[in-house]
Design a protein around this motif. Structure first.
Motif, short mmCIF file in Angstrom:
data_model
loop_
_atom_site.label_atom_id
_atom_site.label_comp_id
_atom_site.label_asym_id
_atom_site.label_seq_id
_atom_site.Cartn_x
_atom_site.Cartn_y
_atom_site.Cartn_z
N UNK A 42 55.25 24.84 8.43
CA UNK A 42 55.87 24.58 7.39
C UNK A 42 55.08 24.90 6.10
N UNK A 43 54.00 24.13 6.19
CA UNK A 43 53.21 24.04 4.83
C UNK A 43 52.44 25.74 4.80
N UNK A 44 51.86 25.85 5.55
CA UNK A 44 51.03 27.41 5.28
C UNK A 44 51.67 28.49 5.88
N UNK A 45 52.83 28.22 6.75
CA UNK A 45 53.22 29.55 7.38
C UNK A 45 52.50 30.21 8.38
N UNK A 46 51.42 29.53 8.68
CA UNK A 46 50.53 30.22 9.70
C UNK A 46 50.38 29.28 10.98
N UNK A 47 50.48 30.03 11.88
CA UNK A 47 50.44 29.36 13.24
C UNK A 47 48.94 28.87 13.60
N UNK A 48 48.73 27.59 13.92
CA UNK A 48 47.24 26.97 13.89
C UNK A 48 46.42 27.89 14.81
N UNK A 49 46.98 28.31 16.21
CA UNK A 49 46.14 29.07 17.00
C UNK A 49 46.07 30.58 16.55
N UNK A 50 46.63 30.93 15.29
CA UNK A 50 46.41 32.36 14.78
C UNK A 50 45.67 32.32 13.71
N UNK A 51 44.97 31.27 13.12
CA UNK A 51 43.95 31.34 12.04
C UNK A 51 42.68 31.08 12.35
N UNK A 52 41.83 32.02 12.19
CA UNK A 52 40.35 31.98 12.41
C UNK A 52 39.60 32.20 11.04
N UNK A 53 39.02 31.03 10.82
CA UNK A 53 38.10 31.09 9.65
C UNK A 53 36.68 30.59 10.00
N UNK A 54 35.67 31.64 9.73
CA UNK A 54 34.57 31.30 10.30
C UNK A 54 33.64 30.98 9.38
N UNK A 55 32.79 29.71 9.56
CA UNK A 55 31.71 28.89 8.61
C UNK A 55 30.89 29.89 8.21
N UNK A 56 30.45 29.63 6.81
CA UNK A 56 29.38 30.71 6.11
C UNK A 56 28.27 29.72 5.78
N UNK A 57 27.03 30.24 5.58
CA UNK A 57 26.03 29.67 5.08
C UNK A 57 25.47 30.79 4.17
N UNK A 58 25.20 30.37 2.80
CA UNK A 58 24.76 31.18 1.89
C UNK A 58 23.46 30.76 1.14
N UNK A 59 22.50 31.29 1.07
CA UNK A 59 21.40 31.01 0.31
C UNK A 59 20.40 31.97 -0.33
N UNK A 60 19.75 31.70 -1.35
CA UNK A 60 18.91 32.68 -2.12
C UNK A 60 17.59 32.29 -1.70
N UNK A 61 16.91 33.23 -1.49
CA UNK A 61 15.27 33.19 -1.38
C UNK A 61 14.79 33.94 -2.61
N UNK A 62 13.43 33.69 -2.62
CA UNK A 62 12.70 34.54 -3.91
C UNK A 62 13.19 36.05 -3.64
N UNK A 63 13.47 36.49 -2.74
CA UNK A 63 13.52 38.10 -2.67
C UNK A 63 14.87 38.76 -2.15
N UNK A 64 15.85 37.88 -1.88
CA UNK A 64 16.94 38.11 -1.25
C UNK A 64 18.11 37.13 -1.18
N UNK A 65 19.36 37.57 -0.96
CA UNK A 65 20.43 36.73 -0.77
C UNK A 65 20.79 36.60 0.73
#
Length: 169
Positions: A42-65
């Motif tokens: 009702x709220x999201x219009x999305x079937x819970x078993x059909x929503x895949x949201x991977x977890x991300x980690x983002x960091x900056x080093x001295x020479x790259x992202x």
């Protein structure tokens, strides 16, 4: 309305009458109805078993992202990574596994479906040398900085009294 227990005698009956009275579990078990799943629809219009949201980690080093994403079960061919200007977009999908009519699930907590995540990058990414690798269900993405955007160490000089205030490099 639920039947309320009648307490008789001096012994504690709390453990006896509270056992197995989780109304949501009973409803799910008896009627094949999960109220939380229904609210999600009702709220999201999305079937819970059909929503895949991977977890991300983002960091900056001295020479790259550096980006890391947990994408277990996602195949290399099901990932799409694009860089348009300063916009990095990572999308993909995890397919559902084949289910037999005779299968009976006691828990169904894994999610499937498509996902898309976008990130706005700062200036100075070297778009020609981006490296992406999928290993053990983790996507590793390294976006190097352009050499002129990398930090440079500046040495501090001292003033020598004999050279009348000139900085020694």
């Amino acid at each position: 309305m639920a039947d309320l227990p009648v307490r008789r005698g001096s012994g504690s009956s709390v453990g006896r009458w509270t056992r197995g009275l989780d109304p949501f579990e009973r409803m799910k078990e008896l009627m094949g109805f999960d109220p939380f799943e229904q609210v999600g629809r009702m709220v999201g219009g999305i079937e819970p078993s059909l929503s895949f949201i991977p977890a991300f980690e983002v960091k900056e080093t001295k020479d790259a992202y550096v980006f890391k994403a947990d994408v277990p079960g996602v195949k290399e061919g099901d990932l799409d990574i694009t860089l348009t200007g300063d916009r990095l977009t990572i999308s993909g999908k995890r397919e559902t596994e084949k289910q037999e009519d005779t299968d009976r699930f006691y828990a169904y907590e894994r999610s499937y479906g498509s996902f898309s995540r976008s990130f706005t990058l700062p200036e100075g990414v070297d778009a020609n040398n981006i490296n992406a690798e999928l290993k053990d269900g983790v996507l590793h993405l390294r976006l190097p900085k352009q050499p002129e955007m990398q930090p440079k160490r500046i040495q501090v000089g001292t003033t020598d009294a004999n050279k009348q205030g000139k900085v020694k490099a």
